[in-house]
Design a protein around this motif. Sequence first.
Motif, PDB file in Angstrom:
ATOM      1  N   VAL A 196       0.745  -1.630   0.194  1.00 50.15           N
ATOM      2  CA  VAL A 196       0.026  -0.171   0.132  1.00 50.15           C
ATOM      3  C   VAL A 196       1.191   1.337   0.039  1.00 50.15           C
ATOM      4  O   VAL A 196       2.100   0.840   0.439  1.00 50.15           O
ATOM      5  CB  VAL A 196      -0.725  -0.064   1.450  1.00 50.15           C
ATOM      6  N   ALA A 197       0.883   2.134  -0.739  1.00 49.88           N
ATOM      7  CA  ALA A 197       1.426   3.843  -0.584  1.00 49.88           C
ATOM      8  C   ALA A 197       0.150   4.161  -0.186  1.00 49.88           C
ATOM      9  O   ALA A 197      -0.660   4.828  -0.186  1.00 49.88           O
ATOM     10  CB  ALA A 197       1.514   4.265  -2.127  1.00 49.88           C
ATOM     11  N   ASP A 198       0.861   5.638   0.888  1.00 49.65           N
ATOM     12  CA  ASP A 198       0.643   7.297   0.810  1.00 49.65           C
ATOM     13  C   ASP A 198      -0.602   6.793   1.668  1.00 49.65           C
ATOM     14  O   ASP A 198      -1.783   7.496   1.710  1.00 49.65           O
ATOM     15  CB  ASP A 198       0.605   7.837  -0.365  1.00 49.65           C
ATOM     16  N   ALA A 199      -0.851   5.753   2.379  1.00 51.55           N
ATOM     17  CA  ALA A 199      -1.851   5.062   3.110  1.00 51.55           C
ATOM     18  C   ALA A 199      -2.648   5.817   5.045  1.00 51.55           C
ATOM     19  O   ALA A 199      -1.709   6.113   5.327  1.00 51.55           O
ATOM     20  CB  ALA A 199      -2.243   3.820   3.447  1.00 51.55           C
ATOM     21  N   ARG A 200      -4.006   6.334   4.383  1.00 53.32           N
ATOM     22  CA  ARG A 200      -4.270   7.544   5.969  1.00 53.32           C
ATOM     23  C   ARG A 200      -4.644   6.374   7.114  1.00 53.32           C
ATOM     24  O   ARG A 200      -6.104   5.238   6.646  1.00 53.32           O
ATOM     25  CB  ARG A 200      -5.412   8.330   5.700  1.00 53.32           C
ATOM     26  N   VAL A 201      -4.262   6.637   7.753  1.00 53.49           N
ATOM     27  CA  VAL A 201      -4.231   5.578   9.645  1.00 53.49           C
ATOM     28  C   VAL A 201      -6.207   6.093   9.791  1.00 53.49           C
ATOM     29  O   VAL A 201      -6.318   7.263  10.084  1.00 53.49           O
ATOM     30  CB  VAL A 201      -3.274   6.285  10.498  1.00 53.49           C
ATOM     31  N   VAL A 202      -7.166   4.648  10.226  1.00 47.67           N
ATOM     32  CA  VAL A 202      -8.319   4.980  10.282  1.00 47.67           C
ATOM     33  C   VAL A 202      -8.036   4.608  11.314  1.00 47.67           C
ATOM     34  O   VAL A 202      -9.379   4.378  12.323  1.00 47.67           O
ATOM     35  CB  VAL A 202      -9.160   4.470   9.145  1.00 47.67           C
ATOM     36  N   THR A 203      -7.042   4.063  12.159  1.00 44.22           N
ATOM     37  CA  THR A 203      -7.084   2.932  13.735  1.00 44.22           C
ATOM     38  C   THR A 203      -5.768   3.451  14.441  1.00 44.22           C
ATOM     39  O   THR A 203      -4.721   3.380  13.960  1.00 44.22           O
ATOM     40  CB  THR A 203      -8.076   1.633  13.743  1.00 44.22           C
ATOM     41  N   ALA A 204      -6.131   4.221  15.553  1.00 48.41           N
ATOM     42  CA  ALA A 204      -4.588   4.592  16.024  1.00 48.41           C
ATOM     43  C   ALA A 204      -3.808   3.238  16.667  1.00 48.41           C
ATOM     44  O   ALA A 204      -4.425   2.247  16.556  1.00 48.41           O
ATOM     45  CB  ALA A 204      -4.798   5.491  16.955  1.00 48.41           C
ATOM     46  N   THR A 205      -2.833   3.187  16.234  1.00 55.43           N
ATOM     47  CA  THR A 205      -1.660   2.381  17.037  1.00 55.43           C
ATOM     48  C   THR A 205      -2.538   1.316  17.644  1.00 55.43           C
ATOM     49  O   THR A 205      -2.307   2.326  19.010  1.00 55.43           O
ATOM     50  CB  THR A 205      -0.168   3.126  16.857  1.00 55.43           C
ATOM     51  N   ASP A 206      -2.294   0.522  17.922  1.00 55.82           N
ATOM     52  CA  ASP A 206      -2.768  -0.336  19.862  1.00 55.82           C
ATOM     53  C   ASP A 206      -1.927  -0.481  20.470  1.00 55.82           C
ATOM     54  O   ASP A 206      -0.233  -0.334  20.232  1.00 55.82           O
ATOM     55  CB  ASP A 206      -3.786  -0.823  19.494  1.00 55.82           C
ATOM     56  N   PRO A 207      -1.852  -0.617  21.803  1.00 55.74           N
ATOM     57  CA  PRO A 207      -1.165  -1.441  22.562  1.00 55.74           C
ATOM     58  C   PRO A 207       0.158  -2.895  22.047  1.00 55.74           C
ATOM     59  O   PRO A 207       1.154  -3.532  22.654  1.00 55.74           O
ATOM     60  CB  PRO A 207      -1.544  -1.533  23.762  1.00 55.74           C
ATOM     61  N   TYR A 208      -0.647  -3.812  20.692  1.00 58.42           N
ATOM     62  CA  TYR A 208      -0.453  -4.614  20.329  1.00 58.42           C
ATOM     63  C   TYR A 208       0.439  -3.602  18.831  1.00 58.42           C
ATOM     64  O   TYR A 208       0.934  -5.192  18.439  1.00 58.42           O
ATOM     65  CB  TYR A 208      -1.131  -5.834  20.341  1.00 58.42           C
ATOM     66  N   SER A 209       1.005  -2.537  18.281  1.00 55.15           N
ATOM     67  CA  SER A 209       1.448  -2.626  17.572  1.00 55.15           C
ATOM     68  C   SER A 209       0.987  -2.642  16.515  1.00 55.15           C
ATOM     69  O   SER A 209       1.224  -3.769  15.740  1.00 55.15           O
ATOM     70  CB  SER A 209       2.792  -3.071  17.714  1.00 55.15           C
ATOM     71  N   GLU A 210      -0.162  -2.607  16.375  1.00 55.93           N
ATOM     72  CA  GLU A 210      -1.087  -2.704  15.544  1.00 55.93           C
ATOM     73  C   GLU A 210      -2.457  -1.217  14.849  1.00 55.93           C
ATOM     74  O   GLU A 210      -1.977  -0.542  15.761  1.00 55.93           O
ATOM     75  CB  GLU A 210      -1.519  -3.686  15.231  1.00 55.93           C
ATOM     76  N   LEU A 211      -1.578  -0.810  13.635  1.00 55.53           N
ATOM     77  CA  LEU A 211      -2.913  -0.216  13.673  1.00 55.53           C
ATOM     78  C   LEU A 211      -3.913  -0.330  11.945  1.00 55.53           C
ATOM     79  O   LEU A 211      -3.519  -1.522  11.636  1.00 55.53           O
ATOM     80  CB  LEU A 211      -2.307   1.395  12.853  1.00 55.53           C
ATOM     81  N   TRP A 212      -4.696   0.163  12.011  1.00 52.04           N
ATOM     82  CA  TRP A 212      -4.938   0.268  10.728  1.00 52.04           C
ATOM     83  C   TRP A 212      -5.358   1.409   9.549  1.00 52.04           C
ATOM     84  O   TRP A 212      -4.931   2.522   9.988  1.00 52.04           O
ATOM     85  CB  TRP A 212      -6.761   0.139  10.861  1.00 52.04           C
ATOM     86  N   VAL A 213      -5.205   0.868   8.458  1.00 45.41           N
ATOM     87  CA  VAL A 213      -5.100   2.422   7.100  1.00 45.41           C
ATOM     88  C   VAL A 213      -6.401   2.104   6.485  1.00 45.41           C
ATOM     89  O   VAL A 213      -7.263   1.037   6.286  1.00 45.41           O
ATOM     90  CB  VAL A 213      -3.604   2.237   6.339  1.00 45.41           C
ATOM     91  N   THR A 214      -6.703   2.779   5.516  1.00 46.30           N
ATOM     92  CA  THR A 214      -8.067   2.565   4.339  1.00 46.30           C
ATOM     93  C   THR A 214      -6.482   2.766   3.054  1.00 46.30           C
ATOM     94  O   THR A 214      -6.222   4.092   2.680  1.00 46.30           O
ATOM     95  CB  THR A 214      -8.720   3.222   4.132  1.00 46.30           C
ATOM     96  N   VAL A 215      -6.925   2.168   2.193  1.00 46.03           N
ATOM     97  CA  VAL A 215      -6.606   2.132   0.812  1.00 46.03           C
ATOM     98  C   VAL A 215      -7.539   2.921  -0.028  1.00 46.03           C
ATOM     99  O   VAL A 215      -7.221   3.577  -1.472  1.00 46.03           O
ATOM    100  CB  VAL A 215      -6.622   1.214  -0.362  1.00 46.03           C
ATOM    101  N   LYS A 216      -8.487   3.534   0.516  1.00 45.91           N
ATOM    102  CA  LYS A 216      -9.981   4.660  -0.399  1.00 45.91           C
ATOM    103  C   LYS A 216      -9.730   5.749   0.863  1.00 45.91           C
ATOM    104  O   LYS A 216     -10.743   6.034   1.052  1.00 45.91           O
ATOM    105  CB  LYS A 216     -11.181   3.599  -0.471  1.00 45.91           C
ATOM    106  N   PRO A 217      -9.560   6.163   0.081  1.00 46.16           N
ATOM    107  CA  PRO A 217      -9.340   8.035   1.288  1.00 46.16           C
ATOM    108  C   PRO A 217     -10.729   9.277   1.527  1.00 46.16           C
ATOM    109  O   PRO A 217     -10.645   9.142   2.134  1.00 46.16           O
ATOM    110  CB  PRO A 217      -8.517   9.272   0.173  1.00 46.16           C
ATOM    111  N   TYR A 218     -11.459   8.171   0.094  1.00 45.33           N
ATOM    112  CA  TYR A 218     -12.838   8.672  -0.064  1.00 45.33           C
ATOM    113  C   TYR A 218     -13.698   8.175   0.427  1.00 45.33           C
ATOM    114  O   TYR A 218     -14.818   8.037   0.484  1.00 45.33           O
ATOM    115  CB  TYR A 218     -13.330   9.694  -1.464  1.00 45.33           C
ATOM    116  N   GLU A 219     -13.807   6.669   1.308  1.00 49.29           N
ATOM    117  CA  GLU A 219     -14.575   5.952   1.523  1.00 49.29           C
ATOM    118  C   GLU A 219     -15.513   6.553   2.962  1.00 49.29           C
ATOM    119  O   GLU A 219     -14.720   6.507   3.509  1.00 49.29           O
ATOM    120  CB  GLU A 219     -14.380   4.169   1.603  1.00 49.29           C
ATOM    121  N   HIS A 220     -16.215   7.349   2.625  1.00 48.23           N
ATOM    122  CA  HIS A 220     -17.249   7.242   4.195  1.00 48.23           C
ATOM    123  C   HIS A 220     -16.143   8.168   5.061  1.00 48.23           C
ATOM    124  O   HIS A 220     -16.490   7.449   6.529  1.00 48.23           O
ATOM    125  CB  HIS A 220     -17.152   6.272   5.053  1.00 48.23           C
TER     126      HIS A 220
END
Length: 608
Positions: A196-220
């Motif tokens: 993935v490239a230039d992906a926006r974070v949509v769930t912050a880093t959690d205590p288990y060192s994982e986060l969520w991004v979206t590859v669809k910048p305009y999805e909701h």
Amino acid sequence: MPSKSSARLAALTVAAVCSAVSGVVLTSPAHADTVRIHDIQGTTRISPLAGQKVTDVAGIVTGVRTYGSSRGFWMQDPTPDDDPATSEGVFVFTSSTPKVAVGDAVTVTGTVSEYVPGGTSSGNQSVTEITKPTVTVRSSGNAVPAPVVIDEDSVPDQYTPAGDPAANGSINGLTLRPSTYALDYYESLEGMNVQVADARVVTATDPYSELWVTVKPYEHRNRRGGTVYGSYDSQNTGRLQIQSLGSTADFPQANVGDTLAGTTTGPLDYNQFGGYTLVAGRLGTLESGGLERETTRKQERGELAVATYNVENLDPSDTTFAAHASAIVNNLQSPDIVSLEEIQDDNGAKDDGTVDASQTVNKLIDAIVAAGGPKYDWRSIDPVNDQDGGEPGGNIRQVFLFNPERVSFTDRPGGDSTTAVGVTRVHGKAQLTVSPGRIDPASDAWKSSRKPLVGEFVFRGRTVFVIANHLTSKGGDQSLHSQYQPPTRSSEVQRHLQATEVNAFVKDILDTQKNADVVALGDMNDFEFSDTAKILEGDGELWSAIKSLPKSERYTYDYQGNEQVLDQILVSPSIRRGCDLDYDSVHINSEFHDQISDHDPQVLRFRP
């Protein structure tokens, strides 16, 4: 991701050898001249070779996991077939530290297995693996197959096919349609090198060192950078979990709205804590989006400000009291009434029969004063030991804080952990039989769950009934990425019973006094569009005030890339009709990696 997250990640693949899907086991091995990785993966979620031994399967190592119990490596065939439904990558489960490196050309002999992260009862999809492997390194330093680019153009807008009725709603046996469904697309890349490239974070880093991004910048997208979950049919297909094969110390501490700039590349895995996951061998560079915590406005003199705040298992040993106090004083502007959820007893999770929480509450009240806030008074009812769910030994309960300079509490003795509160008419007005009290605590609806706390308050001569709730959690529901589609939401059964009880109690108040001001608030553990909310609202007895906000601003919680509503404040018709209702979801926690609770507080201001 060794250290802190190792124990959790161990659940992803450990004991895979014991988890093979039942089926016909061939007595003779499949040979290298006929079996390649795409033959193992097949065109459905279940390998056509599950349970079968395969010999000298060739591939290039694309990633190595050296920590936890899910040790192994991913390999990929550099010469793919022409079928987009068949993955060219597979995970080789070694159980011990693999003796291979990225770029090694290897052949693997072993058994094809299907492992279900979280166990078959979880309803999760399975991971196709080669287990009990014998690995031969043929050469080193080879070019790794170019990553498949996952972006808004490649991921379909539809999330999943409907499950097969003949298979209890499972999608496992359905032929993958990667150009039609997002879950099929991700499955068609299982084990492969992706990017993935230039992906926006949509769930912050959690205590288990994982986060969520979206590859669809305009999805909701909302104005703060998150992705909003607005219905059961808008699962948001661009969400993808990111982990790392590197050290947890190097994992970015990201907030919602930040960006993983550049490219993030690695094998595509699947786990029980988020489904499809890019396990990065190379992480993009974190660029801050500059997100700041919100502050609501101060209530006016004639406005009553009522708030709900889940403080996440607060007990005297916690270090978050000053931060919670600052949030209440500065971000929430010292509401007149605060319903607190997840207040634990005075020794937290120690299960020794202690149920009193006065030390916990008073420590928070003192911290609020130290932060410049009012000297709150409080009311609550201690639960019966170990009967209200939550962390074992913690005895969580709801607590009312109230500012005695602005609002008074009407005390009527007799309320305890087992006595049901009722409603009477006195001089044409509704009154509680006990205050504070609990709604029908003996009902099976509240078994192993928090009982609603009810209190009678007076603001500027007007009585306001407040019901503090913490309904049963969504734990046990099948995930959005479940093999069963649509997934089963088993927790709703008890939550619907609870919502029915709360609505019936509100109806008793309104039948006694039609124009009574009633506020039912708290951690409802369900969405504003859910059947739980509809049952609470009933035939107009209540209305969820978060629906006064634009849809893009309706969220109190951030889970697996979806910003959603779990906390609600519902009001009776007299409050809704007043046309002076002002509702605010104050985002101070859910979007931030350094959150002090996983919930955002809510504030309602109105003129009784």
